[in-house]
Design an enzyme around this catalytic site. Structure first.
Site, mmCIF file in Angstrom:
data_model
loop_
_atom_site.group_PDB
_atom_site.id
_atom_site.type_symbol
_atom_site.label_atom_id
_atom_site.label_comp_id
_atom_site.label_asym_id
_atom_site.label_seq_id
_atom_site.Cartn_x
_atom_site.Cartn_y
_atom_site.Cartn_z
ATOM 1 N N LYS A 179 0.833 -1.201 0.000
ATOM 2 C CA LYS A 179 0.000 0.000 0.000
ATOM 3 C C LYS A 179 0.875 1.262 0.000
ATOM 4 O O LYS A 179 0.538 2.258 -0.640
ATOM 5 C CB LYS A 179 -0.940 -0.002 1.217
ATOM 6 N N ASN A 183 0.691 4.515 -2.434
ATOM 7 C CA ASN A 183 0.603 5.895 -1.945
ATOM 8 C C ASN A 183 1.776 6.740 -2.433
ATOM 9 O O ASN A 183 1.606 7.907 -2.783
ATOM 10 C CB ASN A 183 0.626 5.929 -0.414
ATOM 11 N N PRO A 258 -1.068 21.099 5.217
ATOM 12 C CA PRO A 258 0.184 20.335 5.264
ATOM 13 C C PRO A 258 -0.002 18.963 4.622
ATOM 14 O O PRO A 258 -1.095 18.405 4.657
ATOM 15 C CB PRO A 258 0.456 20.194 6.770
HETATM 16 N N1 LIG Z 1 -9.275 9.744 2.024
HETATM 17 C C1 LIG Z 1 -8.876 8.604 1.473
HETATM 18 O O1 LIG Z 1 -9.358 8.186 0.427
HETATM 19 C C2 LIG Z 1 -7.808 7.768 2.152
HETATM 20 C C3 LIG Z 1 -7.598 6.459 1.675
HETATM 21 C C4 LIG Z 1 -6.677 5.648 2.340
HETATM 22 C C5 LIG Z 1 -5.972 6.145 3.421
HETATM 23 N N2 LIG Z 1 -6.196 7.431 3.836
HETATM 24 C C6 LIG Z 1 -5.429 7.885 5.003
HETATM 25 O O2 LIG Z 1 -6.334 7.972 6.104
HETATM 26 C C7 LIG Z 1 -5.912 9.017 7.002
HETATM 27 C C8 LIG Z 1 -7.079 9.983 7.179
HETATM 28 O O3 LIG Z 1 -7.275 10.632 5.919
HETATM 29 P P1 LIG Z 1 -8.601 11.428 5.544
HETATM 30 O O4 LIG Z 1 -8.553 11.611 4.075
HETATM 31 O O5 LIG Z 1 -9.784 10.807 6.180
HETATM 32 O O6 LIG Z 1 -8.294 12.835 6.275
HETATM 33 P P2 LIG Z 1 -9.316 14.048 6.558
HETATM 34 O O7 LIG Z 1 -10.505 13.949 5.666
HETATM 35 O O8 LIG Z 1 -8.477 15.287 6.527
HETATM 36 O O9 LIG Z 1 -9.788 13.765 8.042
HETATM 37 C C9 LIG Z 1 -8.996 14.031 9.163
HETATM 38 C C10 LIG Z 1 -9.935 14.320 10.307
HETATM 39 O O10 LIG Z 1 -9.165 14.503 11.502
HETATM 40 C C11 LIG Z 1 -9.637 15.688 12.136
HETATM 41 N N3 LIG Z 1 -8.601 16.247 13.001
HETATM 42 C C12 LIG Z 1 -7.532 17.007 12.656
HETATM 43 N N4 LIG Z 1 -6.827 17.351 13.737
HETATM 44 C C13 LIG Z 1 -7.474 16.816 14.800
HETATM 45 C C14 LIG Z 1 -7.244 16.834 16.189
HETATM 46 N N5 LIG Z 1 -6.215 17.517 16.724
HETATM 47 N N6 LIG Z 1 -8.104 16.190 16.996
HETATM 48 C C15 LIG Z 1 -9.166 15.511 16.480
HETATM 49 N N7 LIG Z 1 -9.442 15.464 15.163
HETATM 50 C C16 LIG Z 1 -8.598 16.104 14.331
HETATM 51 C C17 LIG Z 1 -9.991 16.593 10.992
HETATM 52 O O11 LIG Z 1 -10.771 17.678 11.446
HETATM 53 P P3 LIG Z 1 -11.044 19.011 10.541
HETATM 54 O O12 LIG Z 1 -12.379 18.758 9.961
HETATM 55 O O13 LIG Z 1 -11.037 20.119 11.509
HETATM 56 O O14 LIG Z 1 -9.955 19.099 9.523
HETATM 57 C C18 LIG Z 1 -10.757 15.603 10.127
HETATM 58 O O15 LIG Z 1 -12.050 15.388 10.619
HETATM 59 C C19 LIG Z 1 -4.678 9.633 6.357
HETATM 60 O O16 LIG Z 1 -3.508 9.030 6.885
HETATM 61 C C20 LIG Z 1 -4.826 9.274 4.880
HETATM 62 O O17 LIG Z 1 -3.581 9.234 4.202
HETATM 63 C C21 LIG Z 1 -7.102 8.248 3.229
#
Ligand SMILES: NC(=O)c1ccc[n+]([C@@H]2O[C@H](COP(=O)([O-])OP(=O)(O)OC[C@H]3O[C@@H](n4cnc5c(N)ncnc54)[C@H](OP(=O)(O)O)[C@@H]3O)[C@@H](O)[C@H]2O)c1
Length: 297
Positions: A179, A183, A258
């Site tokens: 994976k 990525n 970031p």
């Molecule tokens: N999206 C995908 O398709 C995908 C697929 C595979 C893997 N991933 C991985 O999964 C992980 C999450 O990705 P994502 O795309 O879901 O990210 P995301 O949409 O940016 O979600 C992150 C969440 O964490 C919250 N957050 C940030 N700082 C925080 C804190 N201090 N305390 C509590 N909550 C906090 C954010 O709040 P805010 O709303 O305030 O920003 C948001 O709700 C990453 O490592 C990514 O690489 C993502």
């Protein structure tokens, strides 16, 4: 409540977090929602229908009045330190903490915040796209892989009967590096400011294959058992993907946030250097990704 079903809190109700929360809510196991932005509900759009998950999303660990058997952490890897106060507030002695994050270094990243408890890493296999703060579009069937350990049983029990499939892998190292390679090459989207359609170009295909071969050498040195065919398989996957399929790192770049460049790309150079493996492509890509992450000025 069925005592065999673990109680669940979810930290980070973004694209991945909303997917997991909605899958649990659909079967009557709504998790506690802990985030950074206060929201009254979350919505997952899947197969043309919307699943609403009632909130509120708590934003202060002091608001929590109880502990949970399982905590899913679905913040970005760059947000672990800021999220960490939630872990102490939501954990009891036997709580399992499972990171739903990209990368192969999750255990080390969480170690400072778990008082000796071991983190359960995972591989998240599905694309989910944030359309707004509350609305997430799930673009494929959700699937997770976790290492085949005792802690994995808690995740399997929590998600049993939901739309999220969970595999427990004996050779998790190989799965996680597979994976990671996917990525790492997805990071090229940031530099081209394009979605998956860019991989249709012959020059991008050639660059992607060369970079993936560099990553593969490092992955093998780290103990991953991956065949010579993996670079081509990953590029073929991008060729088959919808041209408008993005990546969470591209979404972050376009929103000026970031980037997770270090855990998705930097790790290849870092571990390559540790093994004496040259990483000439990483050496060009990384400063550009790091600079993009610092932007805009
Ligand atoms: N999206 C995908 O398709 C995908 C697929 C595979 C893997 N991933 C991985 O999964 C992980 C999450 O990705 P994502 O795309 O879901 O990210 P995301 O949409 O940016 O979600 C992150 C969440 O964490 C919250 N957050 C940030 N700082 C925080 C804190 N201090 N305390 C509590 N909550 C906090 C954010 O709040 P805010 O709303 O305030 O920003 C948001 O709700 C990453 O490592 C990514 O690489 C993502």
């Amino acid at each position: 409540m069925n005592s065999a079903i673990p109680s669940v809190a979810l930290i980070g109700p973004g694209a991945i977090g909303t997917t997991i929360a909605a899958a649990l809510h659909e079967v009557g196991r709504t998790p506690a929602l802990c985030g950074r932005t206060p929201l009254e509900k979350l919505t997952l759009r899947v197969d043309g229908k919307d699943i609403d998950v009632p909130g509120p999303v708590l934003t202060d660990p002091q608001q929590s009045t109880r502990t949970y058997d399982l905590i899913f952490v679905a913040t970005k890897a760059t947000q672990v330190a800021a999220m960490a106060p939630w872990l102490a507030a939501l954990s009891h002695e036997k709580t399992v903490v499972c990171a739903l994050q990209n990368g192969v270094e999750q255990k080390a990243a969480f170690a400072p915040y778990l008082s000796g408890k071991e983190l359960l890493p995972s591989v998240v296999w599905f694309p989910a796209q944030r359309e707004s703060n509350e609305l997430v579009w799930l673009r494929a069937s959700p699937r997770l892989t976790v290492p085949d350990t005792a802690a994995a049983g808690v995740v399997l029990a929590a998600l049993a009967g939901t739309r999220v499939a969970v595999d427990a892998a004996q050779d998790f190292t190989s799965v996680a590096w597979r994976k990671l390679l996917q990525n790492a090459v997805g990071g090229l989207m940031v530099l081209a400011n394009r979605r998956a359609g860019m991989y249709a170009r012959d020059d991008i295909t050639a660059l992607a294959l060369a970079y993936l071969r560099e990553c593969l050498a490092v992955a093998r040195a780290e103990g991953a058992r991956l065949s010579d065919d993996v670079p081509q398989e990953i590029v073929d996957g991008y060729h088959r993907a919808p041209p408008d399929l993005g990546s969470s790192i591209l979404a972050d770049r376009q929103a000026g946030r970031p980037l997770e460049w270090d855990c998705r790309n930097g790790v290849v150079q870092r571990r390559g250097r540790a093994h004496g493996i040259p990483t000439p492509i990483s050496d060009v890509l990384l400063p550009l990704l790091a600079a993009g992450s610092d932007g805009p000025g």
